[in-house]
Design a protein around this motif. Structure first.
Motif, PDB file in Angstrom:
ATOM      1  N   ASP A 183     -30.346  -4.954  29.822  1.00 28.28           N
ATOM      2  CA  ASP A 183     -29.718  -6.065  29.829  1.00 28.28           C
ATOM      3  C   ASP A 183     -28.249  -6.004  29.731  1.00 28.28           C
ATOM      4  N   GLY A 184     -27.520  -6.901  30.165  1.00 29.19           N
ATOM      5  CA  GLY A 184     -26.180  -7.045  30.109  1.00 29.19           C
ATOM      6  C   GLY A 184     -25.371  -7.285  31.467  1.00 29.19           C
ATOM      7  N   TYR A 185     -24.014  -6.937  31.552  1.00 28.68           N
ATOM      8  CA  TYR A 185     -23.517  -7.383  32.708  1.00 28.68           C
ATOM      9  C   TYR A 185     -22.594  -6.301  33.204  1.00 28.68           C
ATOM     10  N   ILE A 186     -22.306  -6.480  34.508  1.00 27.30           N
ATOM     11  CA  ILE A 186     -21.377  -5.392  35.155  1.00 27.30           C
ATOM     12  C   ILE A 186     -20.230  -6.128  35.905  1.00 27.30           C
ATOM     13  N   VAL A 187     -19.070  -5.591  35.917  1.00 24.18           N
ATOM     14  CA  VAL A 187     -17.848  -6.224  36.521  1.00 24.18           C
ATOM     15  C   VAL A 187     -17.608  -5.540  37.986  1.00 24.18           C
ATOM     16  N   ARG A 198     -19.998   0.589  34.138  1.00 19.53           N
ATOM     17  CA  ARG A 198     -19.926   0.425  32.829  1.00 19.53           C
ATOM     18  C   ARG A 198     -20.949  -0.977  32.652  1.00 19.53           C
ATOM     19  N   VAL A 199     -22.126  -1.029  31.876  1.00 16.94           N
ATOM     20  CA  VAL A 199     -22.716  -2.308  31.564  1.00 16.94           C
ATOM     21  C   VAL A 199     -22.289  -2.748  30.100  1.00 16.94           C
ATOM     22  N   TYR A 200     -21.626  -3.900  30.136  1.00 14.47           N
ATOM     23  CA  TYR A 200     -21.106  -4.514  28.960  1.00 14.47           C
ATOM     24  C   TYR A 200     -22.321  -5.387  28.337  1.00 14.47           C
ATOM     25  N   VAL A 212     -27.135  -7.630  35.099  1.00 18.45           N
ATOM     26  CA  VAL A 212     -27.882  -6.557  35.426  1.00 18.45           C
ATOM     27  C   VAL A 212     -29.303  -6.658  35.771  1.00 18.45           C
ATOM     28  N   ASN A 213     -29.867  -7.294  34.819  1.00 23.77           N
ATOM     29  CA  ASN A 213     -31.152  -7.624  34.802  1.00 23.77           C
ATOM     30  C   ASN A 213     -31.629  -8.426  35.700  1.00 23.77           C
ATOM     31  N   GLU A 214     -31.101  -9.074  36.545  1.00 25.92           N
ATOM     32  CA  GLU A 214     -31.236  -9.957  37.731  1.00 25.92           C
ATOM     33  C   GLU A 214     -31.476  -8.863  39.136  1.00 25.92           C
TER      34      GLU A 214
END
Length: 71
Positions: free
Chosen positions: A10-14, A26-28, A54-56
């Motif tokens: 789970d998280g977000y990438i840029v 990096r996964v935020y 990320v999880n999509e």
């Protein structure tokens, strides 16, 4: 080369806006942290950056950050 399964994360990438290349990033953990990092990247590179989930499966775009105008 095997693809890394990110479905458990789970998280977000840029990433730079429109950039769909695969590379290590990096996964935020929080959207706030990812948004702050995207703003820093956008300002320093003078181009828009996207925050993606990320999880999509399609890595859905959550937010697009534009660089701030220079004074």
């Amino acid at each position: 080369m095997d693809m890394l399964d990110t479905s458990i994360w789970d998280g977000y990438i840029v990433r730079p806006k429109g950039d769909m290349r695969r590379y290590t990033c990096r996964v935020y953990e929080t959207l706030q942290e990812a948004s702050a990092a995207a703003q820093e990247h956008a300002d320093s590179h003078h181009r828009p950056y996207e925050v993606r989930a990320v999880n999509e499966t399609t890595q859905r775009i959550i937010k697009t950050i534009e660089p701030r105008k220079s004074k």
